[in-house]
Design an enzyme around this catalytic site. Structure first.
Site, PDB file in Angstrom:
ATOM      1  CB  SER A 181      -0.939   0.003   1.194  1.00  0.00           C
ATOM      2  OG  SER A 181      -0.198  -0.078   2.390  1.00  0.00           O
ATOM      3  CG  HIS A 209      -4.164  -1.512  -0.793  1.00  0.00           C
ATOM      4  ND1 HIS A 209      -4.694  -0.245  -0.851  1.00  0.00           N
ATOM      5  CD2 HIS A 209      -3.790  -1.698   0.495  1.00  0.00           C
ATOM      6  CE1 HIS A 209      -4.626   0.335   0.337  1.00  0.00           C
ATOM      7  NE2 HIS A 209      -4.085  -0.540   1.179  1.00  0.00           N
ATOM      8  CE  LYS A 240      -7.214  -0.505   2.532  1.00  0.00           C
ATOM      9  NZ  LYS A 240      -6.773  -1.552   3.468  1.00  0.00           N
TER      10      LYS A 240
HETATM   11  C1  LIG Z   1      -6.622  -2.027   4.808  1.00  0.00           C
HETATM   12  C2  LIG Z   1      -5.917  -3.303   4.950  1.00  0.00           C
HETATM   13  C3  LIG Z   1      -6.319  -4.246   5.899  1.00  0.00           C
HETATM   14  C4  LIG Z   1      -7.414  -3.968   6.904  1.00  0.00           C
HETATM   15  O1  LIG Z   1      -8.672  -4.036   6.317  1.00  0.00           O
HETATM   16  P1  LIG Z   1      -9.948  -3.739   7.227  1.00  0.00           P
HETATM   17  O2  LIG Z   1     -11.033  -4.534   6.582  1.00  0.00           O
HETATM   18  O3  LIG Z   1     -10.171  -2.280   7.162  1.00  0.00           O
HETATM   19  O4  LIG Z   1      -9.642  -4.221   8.600  1.00  0.00           O
HETATM   20  C5  LIG Z   1      -5.665  -5.460   5.934  1.00  0.00           C
HETATM   21  N1  LIG Z   1      -4.646  -5.732   5.092  1.00  0.00           N
HETATM   22  C6  LIG Z   1      -4.221  -4.846   4.178  1.00  0.00           C
HETATM   23  C7  LIG Z   1      -3.089  -5.200   3.259  1.00  0.00           C
HETATM   24  C8  LIG Z   1      -4.835  -3.602   4.078  1.00  0.00           C
HETATM   25  O5  LIG Z   1      -4.394  -2.721   3.193  1.00  0.00           O
END
Ligand SMILES: *Cc1c(COP(=O)(O)O)cnc(C)c1O
Length: 406
Positions: A181, A209, A240
């Protein structure tokens, strides 16, 4: 005592201040910042709203319908009385979309990562993770009794050394993010799959992502690298690209998913995803399965944005994902540029140590299918105006560091 600690955080310039958005999440948002200021309309280029689905009318409508037919909440964990037909339907839809064998929902991907390793591994096993994996994976690893080792970021020779070193463990799991990310680079899943086969290891990918837009049909990093049948476990988020509300899952080999259903603690001891959100994610997957319009638009927007910034003379991190870091190297410069962009009506946040390594401060821009070209053109002229002000256009990394320091 905490007063001093908090002051220390403030003095170090690391205090995080929230900005209040008064509108729905979208390309155009209304922001109150600093708190108490009048509302300002700005273009958002730092959300994980990759497909523009956070306020998509069809998704909002589906969530309304889910609320009407299935209620507001479940007041239970899944295995007691927290499973509705739509939870099961969503699990099947995710399985189909990702091309796996089975799926289990979690309250979040953070929870999925916190629960999965402990559920499937014992102290006779080893977890070998990329050094830049997401914080939630690190927490999941901490909660698991298996041995842990790391390999240098995306370094396949180092990974192979580690697989050789640990060859006599009962189970070996290679752990990586699909898209990282902070830099927007992708894991070399094709090479990793070959190594996992050679050394009889399981391959784990967190595709938070990537799900919905990476790969020709948006199925994820495993599609991009042609290894859809070689990844044993995928975790991902619905927070996301896939609508941006909340929730996550573990998807993969049937028996591993079943182990999570029996043993994963965040699944057993935390509430189910709320029905309106479940209904929304089902709609998201229907939209993305019908055609590739949104991920194609995202790809075009990303290309426009990367090319525009490159031609303007900014230093970018290489890559082809919608995460486009504009490198500024110096933490104060990143904060100043972010502030000037905001004054120009562009919402983009500066990232600096400890979120990224020392001397690698940046503005992380994230492109969305919710952006129209006019949004990106306006953002680009703001970047160019601010870039000129700080005299960094056409300058190399070395030159920027000489001017502003690390
Ligand atoms: C955003 C993210 C998470 C967390 O996701 P949530 O559903 O908001 O808890 C986990 N792993 C990665 C790689 C992320 O970018």
């Amino acid at each position: 005592m905490y007063k001093d600690v908090l002051k220390g955080i403030q003095d170090a310039g690391l205090f995080k201040q929230e900005r209040f958005i008064h509108s729905a999440q979208a390309a155009d948002i209304e922001v109150e910042y600093p708190a108490g200021s009048p509302l300002k309309e700005v273009i958002n280029i730092c959300a994980n709203n990759y497909l523009g689905l956070s306020s998509h009318p069809e998704v909002v409508k589906a969530a309304h319908e889910g609320l009407d037919t299935h209620g507001y909440g479940m007041s239970s964990v899944r295995f007691i009385c927290g499973t509705q037909d739509i939870h099961h339907e969503l699990e099947q839809k995710v399985t189909e979309f990702l091309g796996t064998e089975d799926t289990i929902l979690f309250p979040s991907c953070m929870d999925a990562n916190a629960g999965v390793f402990e559920a499937i591994l014992t102290k006779d096993d080893v977890m070998i993770s990329d050094r830049l994996v997401h914080a939630s994976i690190i927490d999941g690893i901490r909660l698991c009794s298996a041995m842990h080792d790391t390999f240098k970021h995306s370094d396949m020779r180092h990974l192979e050394n580690k697989l050789q070193l640990h060859h006599d463990q009962r189970l070996k799991v290679v752990i990586t993010d699909g898209v990282f990310s902070m830099d927007g680079d992708t894991a070399k899943l094709d090479e990793m799959a070959v190594l996992c086969e050679k050394y009889d290891a399981l391959l784990f990918v967190d595709d938070s992502h990537a799900s919905g837009f990476i790969g020709k049909r948006g199925r994820g990093t495993h599609e991009k690298y042609g290894v859809m049948d070689k990844v044993d476990i995928i975790t991902t988020t619905f927070g996301k690209g896939l609508g941006g509300a909340s929730g996550g899952c573990v998807s993969g080999r049937k028996e591993l998913v079943e182990m999570c259903r029996q043993k994963a603690r965040p699944y057993l001891f935390s509430n189910t995803i709320a029905p309106p959100v479940v209904a929304g994610v089902i709609k998201v997957l229907e939209i993305l399965s019908a055609n590739t319009e949104l991920r194609d638009k995202l790809e075009k927007n990303t290309e426009f944005w990367r090319n525009g910034l490159t031609e303007a003379g900014f230093v970018l991190k290489d890559g082809d994902t919608p995460i486009v870091p504009v490198m500024l190297f110096n933490a104060k410069l990143a904060q100043d540029v972010s502030k000037d962009l905001y004054d120009e009506g562009i919402y983009a946040i500066g990232f600096f140590f400890p979120v990224v390594p020392q001397g690698q401060a940046r503005i992380r821009t994230q492109i969305s299918a919710g952006h129209e070209i006019h949004h990106l053109e306006k953002a680009l002229s703001a970047f160019i105006k601010v870039g000129k002000k700080y005299n960094i256009l056409g300058k190399t990394k070395q030159e920027i560091i000489e001017m502003y320091g690390m």
